[in-house]
Design a protein around this motif. Structure first.
Motif, PDB file in Angstrom:
ATOM      1  N   ALA A 156      13.164   5.254  -0.522  1.00 30.68           N
ATOM      2  CA  ALA A 156      11.819   5.640  -0.065  1.00 30.68           C
ATOM      3  C   ALA A 156      11.588   5.273   1.401  1.00 30.68           C
ATOM      4  CB  ALA A 156      10.731   5.025  -0.943  1.00 30.68           C
ATOM      5  N   LEU A 157      12.661   4.955   2.118  1.00 34.03           N
ATOM      6  CA  LEU A 157      12.612   4.680   3.549  1.00 34.03           C
ATOM      7  C   LEU A 157      13.701   5.492   4.240  1.00 34.03           C
ATOM      8  CD1 LEU A 157      12.411   0.776   3.513  1.00 34.03           C
ATOM      9  CD2 LEU A 157      10.536   2.311   4.083  1.00 34.03           C
ATOM     10  N   THR A 158      13.457   5.894   5.482  1.00 38.27           N
ATOM     11  CA  THR A 158      14.528   6.485   6.268  1.00 38.27           C
ATOM     12  C   THR A 158      15.470   5.369   6.713  1.00 38.27           C
ATOM     13  OG1 THR A 158      13.437   6.224   8.404  1.00 38.27           O
ATOM     14  CG2 THR A 158      12.902   8.215   7.129  1.00 38.27           C
ATOM     15  N   PRO A 159      16.711   5.691   7.071  1.00 37.80           N
ATOM     16  CA  PRO A 159      17.608   4.641   7.583  1.00 37.80           C
ATOM     17  C   PRO A 159      17.016   3.899   8.775  1.00 37.80           C
ATOM     18  CG  PRO A 159      18.854   6.626   7.092  1.00 37.80           C
ATOM     19  CD  PRO A 159      17.409   6.985   6.937  1.00 37.80           C
ATOM     20  N   LYS A 183      -0.070   8.289 -10.535  1.00 39.93           N
ATOM     21  CA  LYS A 183      -0.611   9.405  -9.755  1.00 39.93           C
ATOM     22  C   LYS A 183      -1.881   9.008  -9.020  1.00 39.93           C
ATOM     23  CE  LYS A 183      -1.804  14.304 -10.124  1.00 39.93           C
ATOM     24  NZ  LYS A 183      -1.983  15.461 -11.035  1.00 39.93           N
ATOM     25  N   GLU A 184      -1.930   9.350  -7.721  1.00 40.19           N
ATOM     26  CA  GLU A 184      -3.088   9.143  -6.847  1.00 40.19           C
ATOM     27  C   GLU A 184      -3.489   7.665  -6.756  1.00 40.19           C
ATOM     28  OE1 GLU A 184      -6.175  11.699  -8.193  1.00 40.19           O
ATOM     29  OE2 GLU A 184      -5.144  13.543  -7.618  1.00 40.19           O
ATOM     30  N   SER A 185      -2.509   6.787  -6.749  1.00 40.03           N
ATOM     31  CA  SER A 185      -2.805   5.367  -6.582  1.00 40.03           C
ATOM     32  C   SER A 185      -1.732   4.710  -5.726  1.00 40.03           C
ATOM     33  CB  SER A 185      -2.880   4.658  -7.944  1.00 40.03           C
ATOM     34  OG  SER A 185      -1.600   4.626  -8.560  1.00 40.03           O
ATOM     35  N   LYS A 186      -2.104   3.626  -5.081  1.00 39.53           N
ATOM     36  CA  LYS A 186      -1.169   2.876  -4.254  1.00 39.53           C
ATOM     37  C   LYS A 186      -0.832   1.566  -4.943  1.00 39.53           C
ATOM     38  CE  LYS A 186      -2.748   4.768   0.157  1.00 39.53           C
ATOM     39  NZ  LYS A 186      -3.214   4.458   1.533  1.00 39.53           N
ATOM     40  N   ARG A 187       0.337   1.021  -4.588  1.00 39.13           N
ATOM     41  CA  ARG A 187       0.690  -0.275  -5.138  1.00 39.13           C
ATOM     42  C   ARG A 187       1.421  -1.091  -4.093  1.00 39.13           C
ATOM     43  NH1 ARG A 187       4.990   3.162  -4.434  1.00 39.13           N
ATOM     44  NH2 ARG A 187       6.735   2.875  -5.846  1.00 39.13           N
ATOM     45  N   SER A 188       1.324  -2.413  -4.229  1.00 40.65           N
ATOM     46  CA  SER A 188       2.030  -3.352  -3.364  1.00 40.65           C
ATOM     47  C   SER A 188       2.918  -4.210  -4.260  1.00 40.65           C
ATOM     48  CB  SER A 188       1.058  -4.238  -2.589  1.00 40.65           C
ATOM     49  OG  SER A 188       0.207  -3.465  -1.758  1.00 40.65           O
ATOM     50  N   GLN A 225       0.823  -1.215   0.000  1.00 44.53           N
ATOM     51  CA  GLN A 225       0.000   0.000   0.000  1.00 44.53           C
ATOM     52  C   GLN A 225       0.864   1.276   0.000  1.00 44.53           C
ATOM     53  OE1 GLN A 225      -3.723   0.366   0.158  1.00 44.53           O
ATOM     54  NE2 GLN A 225      -3.258  -1.554  -0.894  1.00 44.53           N
ATOM     55  N   SER A 226       1.780   1.363  -0.939  1.00 40.18           N
ATOM     56  CA  SER A 226       2.718   2.486  -0.956  1.00 40.18           C
ATOM     57  C   SER A 226       2.387   3.499  -2.043  1.00 40.18           C
ATOM     58  CB  SER A 226       4.148   1.970  -1.166  1.00 40.18           C
ATOM     59  OG  SER A 226       5.046   3.050  -1.282  1.00 40.18           O
ATOM     60  N   GLU A 227       2.487   4.773  -1.664  1.00 41.54           N
ATOM     61  CA  GLU A 227       2.419   5.880  -2.625  1.00 41.54           C
ATOM     62  C   GLU A 227       3.780   6.552  -2.758  1.00 41.54           C
ATOM     63  OE1 GLU A 227      -1.805   7.979  -2.373  1.00 41.54           O
ATOM     64  OE2 GLU A 227      -0.884   7.809  -0.383  1.00 41.54           O
ATOM     65  N   THR A 265       2.591   0.200 -11.483  1.00 45.44           N
ATOM     66  CA  THR A 265       3.686   1.117 -11.220  1.00 45.44           C
ATOM     67  C   THR A 265       4.367   1.483 -12.530  1.00 45.44           C
ATOM     68  OG1 THR A 265       5.562   1.506  -9.730  1.00 45.44           O
ATOM     69  CG2 THR A 265       5.555  -0.566 -10.925  1.00 45.44           C
ATOM     70  N   CYS A 266       5.012   2.619 -12.546  1.00 46.65           N
ATOM     71  CA  CYS A 266       5.771   3.057 -13.712  1.00 46.65           C
ATOM     72  C   CYS A 266       7.213   2.577 -13.547  1.00 46.65           C
ATOM     73  CB  CYS A 266       5.722   4.577 -13.837  1.00 46.65           C
ATOM     74  SG  CYS A 266       6.631   5.211 -15.269  1.00 46.65           S
ATOM     75  N   PHE A 267       7.629   1.644 -14.366  1.00 55.32           N
ATOM     76  CA  PHE A 267       8.944   1.021 -14.305  1.00 55.32           C
ATOM     77  C   PHE A 267       9.837   1.684 -15.353  1.00 55.32           C
ATOM     78  CE2 PHE A 267      11.374  -3.022 -15.645  1.00 55.32           C
ATOM     79  CZ  PHE A 267      12.419  -2.742 -14.777  1.00 55.32           C
ATOM     80  N   GLN A 268      10.843   2.418 -14.894  1.00 54.84           N
ATOM     81  CA  GLN A 268      11.720   3.166 -15.792  1.00 54.84           C
ATOM     82  C   GLN A 268      13.130   2.575 -15.781  1.00 54.84           C
ATOM     83  OE1 GLN A 268      10.937   7.185 -14.102  1.00 54.84           O
ATOM     84  NE2 GLN A 268      10.093   7.669 -16.111  1.00 54.84           N
ATOM     85  N   THR A 269      13.664   2.332 -16.968  1.00 57.97           N
ATOM     86  CA  THR A 269      15.004   1.778 -17.143  1.00 57.97           C
ATOM     87  C   THR A 269      15.702   2.547 -18.256  1.00 57.97           C
ATOM     88  OG1 THR A 269      14.616   0.178 -18.930  1.00 57.97           O
ATOM     89  CG2 THR A 269      13.892  -0.460 -16.712  1.00 57.97           C
ATOM     90  N   PRO A 270      17.002   2.294 -18.485  1.00 59.74           N
ATOM     91  CA  PRO A 270      17.668   2.931 -19.628  1.00 59.74           C
ATOM     92  C   PRO A 270      17.058   2.537 -20.970  1.00 59.74           C
ATOM     93  CG  PRO A 270      19.295   2.106 -18.071  1.00 59.74           C
ATOM     94  CD  PRO A 270      17.964   1.583 -17.618  1.00 59.74           C
TER      95      PRO A 270
END
Length: 269
Positions: free
Chosen positions: A257-260, A78-83, A24-26, A47-52
């Motif tokens: 996308a996480l703190t240490p 945009k404005e959606s969650k994914r797992s 459930q991540s945005e 999710t938008c998967f971006q590569t070279p």
């Protein structure tokens, strides 16, 4: 409203494998790379998967394949969650599996595609990984190794592999050994007798990023290992060449996308 939950799972018995599950991540993060071969799949959402090689829409049913040291990002629509789940496999371990089929595989050979649509392979891979998340089992690990043999046989690119130019290889080795005190581009270029612009251009052609970005990826990856071992955050920052803990916190979160602290608390072994 559900909150984002991320867990990192490692196994003492299986040092070549780590699994990250995010629910459930945005959250979004910058383009980055790992020293591992990374294989990801969606549990829910898109999710938008971006590569070279371009941008792709990643949904359930496909495996996202990210070779070692390849810049990438997987950010929410945009404005959606994914797992999703990310599986990190040691590159040397994978090369040894490849070498059973391809004699030239002294290092990991390139793979054919960043996205794989193979129904049976997808279902078996996700079944094994979900079982490992629930609890370690030697049988599941053996099943994963057998599946990887099939995967590499099907999706290894059959071509002549040229060795990386020696100077660039030396630059990479230096960056990987100087985690505690990264050099500026000018100092790095001077050390190897290159023009800074020439070094950057050739480095980006070979590795898909600048030497500075590569160095940051290496330092973040080393910080993950320290955090997994329980090293205090302040010492992680110091050991990995960050100015202070705040500086470390900033770049770590941009990459993961996480703190240490979140990463350390949610690592399961």
């Amino acid at each position: 409203m559900n909150e984002t939950k991320t867990t990192m799972t490692g196994y003492r018995e299986v040092p070549f494998l780590q699994i990250r599950r995010t629910l459930q991540s945005e959250r979004a993060y910058e383009s980055h790379a790992h020293p591992t071969l990374s294989i990801g799949f969606m549990m829910e959402g898109k999710t938008c998967f971006q590569t070279p090689h371009g941008s792709f829409l990643l949904e359930q049913g496909a495996l996202a394949i990210i070779p070692p040291h390849t810049q990438h990002s997987c950010n929410p629509i945009k404005e959606s969650k994914r797992s999703y789940v990310m599986v990190y496999l040691d590159a040397e371990f994978c090369a040894r599996i490849q070498a059973r089929h391809f004699k030239e595989a002294s290092t990991l050979l390139p793979l054919t595609s960043p996205l794989i649509f193979h129904k049976a392979l997808f279902e078996e891979f996700t079944r094994i990984i979900k079982a490992l998340i629930e609890g370690y089992s030697p049988l599941h690990v053996k099943a994963l190794e057998a599946l990887l043999e099939t995967f590499f046989w099907l999706y290894t690119k059959r071509c002549v592999i040229q060795e990386t130019e020696k100077t660039l290889h030396d630059v990479v080795r230096f960056l990987e050994s100087r985690i505690d005190e990264p050099l500026s581009l000018n100092d790095l270029a001077k050390r190897f007798g290159l023009n800074p612009f020439v070094l950057t251009r050739h480095f980006k052609q070979a590795y898909g990023c600048t030497p500075k970005h590569y160095s940051l990826d290496v330092r973040i990856d080393h910080a993950k290992k320290l955090l997994q071992g329980g090293t205090p955050l302040a010492l992680c920052a110091q050991y990995c060449g960050f100015v202070d803990q705040s500086h470390f916190h900033h770049f770590f979160k941009r990459h993961t996308a996480l703190t240490p602290k979140e990463y350390q608390v949610n690592f399961i072994q």
